[in-house]
Design a protein around this motif. Sequence first.
Motif, PDB file in Angstrom:
ATOM      1  N   ALA A  35      38.063  24.663  38.395  1.00 17.55           N
ATOM      2  CA  ALA A  35      39.072  24.371  39.400  1.00 17.55           C
ATOM      3  C   ALA A  35      40.371  24.009  38.698  1.00 17.55           C
ATOM      4  CB  ALA A  35      38.607  23.213  40.278  1.00 17.55           C
ATOM      5  N   PRO A  36      41.516  24.307  39.310  1.00 11.63           N
ATOM      6  CA  PRO A  36      42.793  23.973  38.677  1.00 11.63           C
ATOM      7  C   PRO A  36      42.962  22.474  38.537  1.00 11.63           C
ATOM      8  CG  PRO A  36      43.108  24.677  40.967  1.00 11.63           C
ATOM      9  CD  PRO A  36      41.682  24.969  40.604  1.00 11.63           C
ATOM     10  N   ALA A  37      43.639  22.065  37.492  1.00 14.14           N
ATOM     11  CA  ALA A  37      43.870  20.645  37.254  1.00 14.14           C
ATOM     12  C   ALA A  37      44.713  20.064  38.380  1.00 14.14           C
ATOM     13  CB  ALA A  37      44.585  20.461  35.908  1.00 14.14           C
ATOM     14  N   ALA A  38      44.613  18.732  38.565  1.00 15.89           N
ATOM     15  CA  ALA A  38      45.371  18.063  39.618  1.00 15.89           C
ATOM     16  C   ALA A  38      46.853  18.331  39.442  1.00 15.89           C
ATOM     17  CB  ALA A  38      45.081  16.561  39.588  1.00 15.89           C
ATOM     18  N   GLY A  39      47.506  18.716  40.509  1.00 16.13           N
ATOM     19  CA  GLY A  39      48.933  18.981  40.443  1.00 16.13           C
ATOM     20  C   GLY A  39      49.279  20.385  40.016  1.00 16.13           C
ATOM     21  N   ALA A  40      48.281  21.152  39.518  1.00 20.72           N
ATOM     22  CA  ALA A  40      48.564  22.522  39.089  1.00 20.72           C
ATOM     23  C   ALA A  40      48.688  23.411  40.308  1.00 20.72           C
ATOM     24  CB  ALA A  40      47.429  23.024  38.195  1.00 20.72           C
ATOM     25  N   PRO A  41      49.617  24.362  40.274  1.00 22.23           N
ATOM     26  CA  PRO A  41      49.797  25.250  41.422  1.00 22.23           C
ATOM     27  C   PRO A  41      48.568  26.117  41.624  1.00 22.23           C
ATOM     28  CG  PRO A  41      51.058  26.034  39.529  1.00 22.23           C
ATOM     29  CD  PRO A  41      50.530  24.676  39.178  1.00 22.23           C
ATOM     30  N   ALA A  42      48.162  26.290  42.844  1.00 21.19           N
ATOM     31  CA  ALA A  42      47.009  27.129  43.149  1.00 21.19           C
ATOM     32  C   ALA A  42      47.365  28.590  42.940  1.00 21.19           C
ATOM     33  CB  ALA A  42      46.567  26.898  44.594  1.00 21.19           C
ATOM     34  N   LYS A  43      46.376  29.379  42.569  1.00 16.13           N
ATOM     35  CA  LYS A  43      46.596  30.813  42.391  1.00 16.13           C
ATOM     36  C   LYS A  43      46.947  31.434  43.731  1.00 16.13           C
ATOM     37  CE  LYS A  43      44.327  35.044  40.842  1.00 16.13           C
ATOM     38  NZ  LYS A  43      43.065  35.623  40.332  1.00 16.13           N
ATOM     39  N   PRO A  44      48.053  32.173  43.813  1.00 19.41           N
ATOM     40  CA  PRO A  44      48.441  32.752  45.103  1.00 19.41           C
ATOM     41  C   PRO A  44      47.373  33.691  45.624  1.00 19.41           C
ATOM     42  CG  PRO A  44      49.676  33.744  43.284  1.00 19.41           C
ATOM     43  CD  PRO A  44      48.966  32.559  42.731  1.00 19.41           C
ATOM     44  N   GLU A  45      47.116  33.607  46.913  1.00 21.64           N
ATOM     45  CA  GLU A  45      46.100  34.437  47.533  1.00 21.64           C
ATOM     46  C   GLU A  45      46.620  35.870  47.650  1.00 21.64           C
ATOM     47  OE1 GLU A  45      43.404  34.535  51.633  1.00 21.64           O
ATOM     48  OE2 GLU A  45      44.700  32.834  51.151  1.00 21.64           O
ATOM     49  N   GLU A  46      45.765  36.829  47.333  1.00 19.32           N
ATOM     50  CA  GLU A  46      46.168  38.223  47.415  1.00 19.32           C
ATOM     51  C   GLU A  46      46.367  38.641  48.857  1.00 19.32           C
ATOM     52  OE1 GLU A  46      44.216  41.238  44.984  1.00 19.32           O
ATOM     53  OE2 GLU A  46      43.104  39.612  44.046  1.00 19.32           O
ATOM     54  N   ALA A  47      47.390  39.427  49.065  1.00 17.92           N
ATOM     55  CA  ALA A  47      47.641  39.958  50.397  1.00 17.92           C
ATOM     56  C   ALA A  47      46.604  41.037  50.720  1.00 17.92           C
ATOM     57  CB  ALA A  47      49.045  40.550  50.463  1.00 17.92           C
ATOM     58  N   ALA A  48      46.305  41.188  51.999  1.00 20.16           N
ATOM     59  CA  ALA A  48      45.373  42.233  52.414  1.00 20.16           C
ATOM     60  C   ALA A  48      45.944  43.586  52.019  1.00 20.16           C
ATOM     61  CB  ALA A  48      45.154  42.160  53.919  1.00 20.16           C
ATOM     62  N   ALA A  49      45.103  44.438  51.479  1.00 27.27           N
ATOM     63  CA  ALA A  49      45.573  45.722  50.952  1.00 27.27           C
ATOM     64  C   ALA A  49      45.258  46.858  51.912  1.00 27.27           C
ATOM     65  CB  ALA A  49      44.912  45.983  49.603  1.00 27.27           C
ATOM     66  N   LYS A  50      45.961  47.960  51.718  1.00 30.58           N
ATOM     67  CA  LYS A  50      45.705  49.168  52.492  1.00 30.58           C
ATOM     68  C   LYS A  50      44.793  50.074  51.678  1.00 30.58           C
ATOM     69  CE  LYS A  50      47.968  53.120  54.676  1.00 30.58           C
ATOM     70  NZ  LYS A  50      47.085  53.050  55.857  1.00 30.58           N
ATOM     71  N   ALA A  51      43.802  50.622  52.323  1.00 28.42           N
ATOM     72  CA  ALA A  51      42.842  51.484  51.630  1.00 28.42           C
ATOM     73  C   ALA A  51      43.483  52.792  51.203  1.00 28.42           C
ATOM     74  CB  ALA A  51      41.654  51.773  52.550  1.00 28.42           C
ATOM     75  N   LEU A  52      43.007  53.330  50.079  1.00 30.63           N
ATOM     76  CA  LEU A  52      43.411  54.664  49.672  1.00 30.63           C
ATOM     77  C   LEU A  52      42.674  55.679  50.540  1.00 30.63           C
ATOM     78  CD1 LEU A  52      43.271  54.395  45.766  1.00 30.63           C
ATOM     79  CD2 LEU A  52      45.232  54.027  47.280  1.00 30.63           C
ATOM     80  N   SER A  53      43.306  56.794  50.790  1.00 30.60           N
ATOM     81  CA  SER A  53      42.662  57.856  51.553  1.00 30.60           C
ATOM     82  C   SER A  53      41.696  58.610  50.651  1.00 30.60           C
ATOM     83  CB  SER A  53      43.717  58.830  52.088  1.00 30.60           C
ATOM     84  OG  SER A  53      44.326  59.528  51.005  1.00 30.60           O
ATOM     85  N   ALA A  54      40.869  59.450  51.253  1.00 32.45           N
ATOM     86  CA  ALA A  54      39.939  60.255  50.463  1.00 32.45           C
ATOM     87  C   ALA A  54      40.694  61.124  49.472  1.00 32.45           C
ATOM     88  CB  ALA A  54      39.078  61.107  51.388  1.00 32.45           C
ATOM     89  N   ALA A  55      41.826  61.688  49.907  1.00 34.00           N
ATOM     90  CA  ALA A  55      42.627  62.538  49.021  1.00 34.00           C
ATOM     91  C   ALA A  55      43.210  61.733  47.869  1.00 34.00           C
ATOM     92  CB  ALA A  55      43.747  63.209  49.815  1.00 34.00           C
ATOM     93  N   GLU A  56      43.641  60.513  48.155  1.00 29.16           N
ATOM     94  CA  GLU A  56      44.200  59.665  47.101  1.00 29.16           C
ATOM     95  C   GLU A  56      43.121  59.237  46.110  1.00 29.16           C
ATOM     96  OE1 GLU A  56      47.931  57.445  49.349  1.00 29.16           O
ATOM     97  OE2 GLU A  56      45.876  56.779  49.777  1.00 29.16           O
ATOM     98  N   LEU A  57      41.920  58.968  46.622  1.00 31.54           N
ATOM     99  CA  LEU A  57      40.825  58.610  45.724  1.00 31.54           C
ATOM    100  C   LEU A  57      40.452  59.781  44.823  1.00 31.54           C
ATOM    101  CD1 LEU A  57      38.085  56.461  47.513  1.00 31.54           C
ATOM    102  CD2 LEU A  57      39.649  55.786  45.687  1.00 31.54           C
ATOM    103  N   GLU A  58      40.422  60.980  45.376  1.00 33.53           N
ATOM    104  CA  GLU A  58      40.110  62.163  44.576  1.00 33.53           C
ATOM    105  C   GLU A  58      41.114  62.317  43.440  1.00 33.53           C
ATOM    106  OE1 GLU A  58      37.724  64.268  44.416  1.00 33.53           O
ATOM    107  OE2 GLU A  58      36.552  63.800  46.204  1.00 33.53           O
ATOM    108  N   LYS A  59      42.369  62.050  43.743  1.00 35.62           N
ATOM    109  CA  LYS A  59      43.419  62.150  42.719  1.00 35.62           C
ATOM    110  C   LYS A  59      43.274  61.062  41.667  1.00 35.62           C
ATOM    111  CE  LYS A  59      48.447  62.492  42.196  1.00 35.62           C
ATOM    112  NZ  LYS A  59      49.751  62.447  42.912  1.00 35.62           N
ATOM    113  N   ALA A  60      42.818  59.870  42.098  1.00 39.11           N
ATOM    114  CA  ALA A  60      42.690  58.736  41.178  1.00 39.11           C
ATOM    115  C   ALA A  60      41.400  58.765  40.369  1.00 39.11           C
ATOM    116  CB  ALA A  60      42.761  57.427  41.961  1.00 39.11           C
TER     117      ALA A  60
END
Length: 257
Positions: A35-60
């Motif tokens: 756990a982060p030490a007292a007073g240490a800033p918390a890790k920013p929460e990740e924003a919800a992401a948009k899924a890649l499409s099937a075509a984008e996954l094929e390319k990746a």
Amino acid sequence: MRRTDLRRTAVAAVAAASLTLLVGACAADKPAAHAPAAGAPAKPEEAAAKALSAAELEKAALAEGDLSTHMVKNGTKADEVPDGAVKTDKAECKPLGDAMAAIPMGKPAAHVLRKAVEKPAKMKVDPNASAEEKAKAGIAAMTQPVTADRLASYEGKGAQEAFAALSKAGQACGGGFTGDQAGEKVKITKVLADTVTGGDEAQGWTLTMDGDGTEVVMKLAAVREGSTLATFYTISLGGTVKAQPAGVIDAQVKKLG
């Protein structure tokens, strides 16, 4: 996975044909972060992401020519194991069992499968070699490690949840488990955590299976990059996979990034 399936998997991969992945496994999780030490800033929460499409996954996804060390082929319909096909004696082990069978975690918006076969040190056999030498070369080729590279992309926080499910299963199933696919049973006798790096989250495992008295060592890795979870399952007809397929993992994560 029964021994005949192990043999069929390696032979088919070397021949650039179908790779059947019908094995489940469970593993130990790596230690939780402090756990982060007292007073240490918390890790920013990740924003919800948009899924890649099937075509984008094929390319990746990895493609033939991306790796000098491996042959890469697309997965086929014959390689797809339906959800629910893998059973485990411990319900909490199912997420890792599915990962070993290359079944996508949860409910992805799209997913693709690649098969990466490590090239033998000597790709060609001397035409003047003896029959025995050619036979030995053929056997050596069939024992090359084969990696199933499954990419699955999710809406929202689906990728984080899928990765967390794998980690939770690892914590619950570190002592091993028994799996079943179509009535064929497999026993995992030992699981050790591996260090895997890359992406936003990464984790790996070494699994030892009792293959009718023969020790079979396999590797599993999971890497999350944004909204996409990549799982890598590696097996060899030779019975021992000595290391995680770092080159395959690095190349795949780089394409995702």
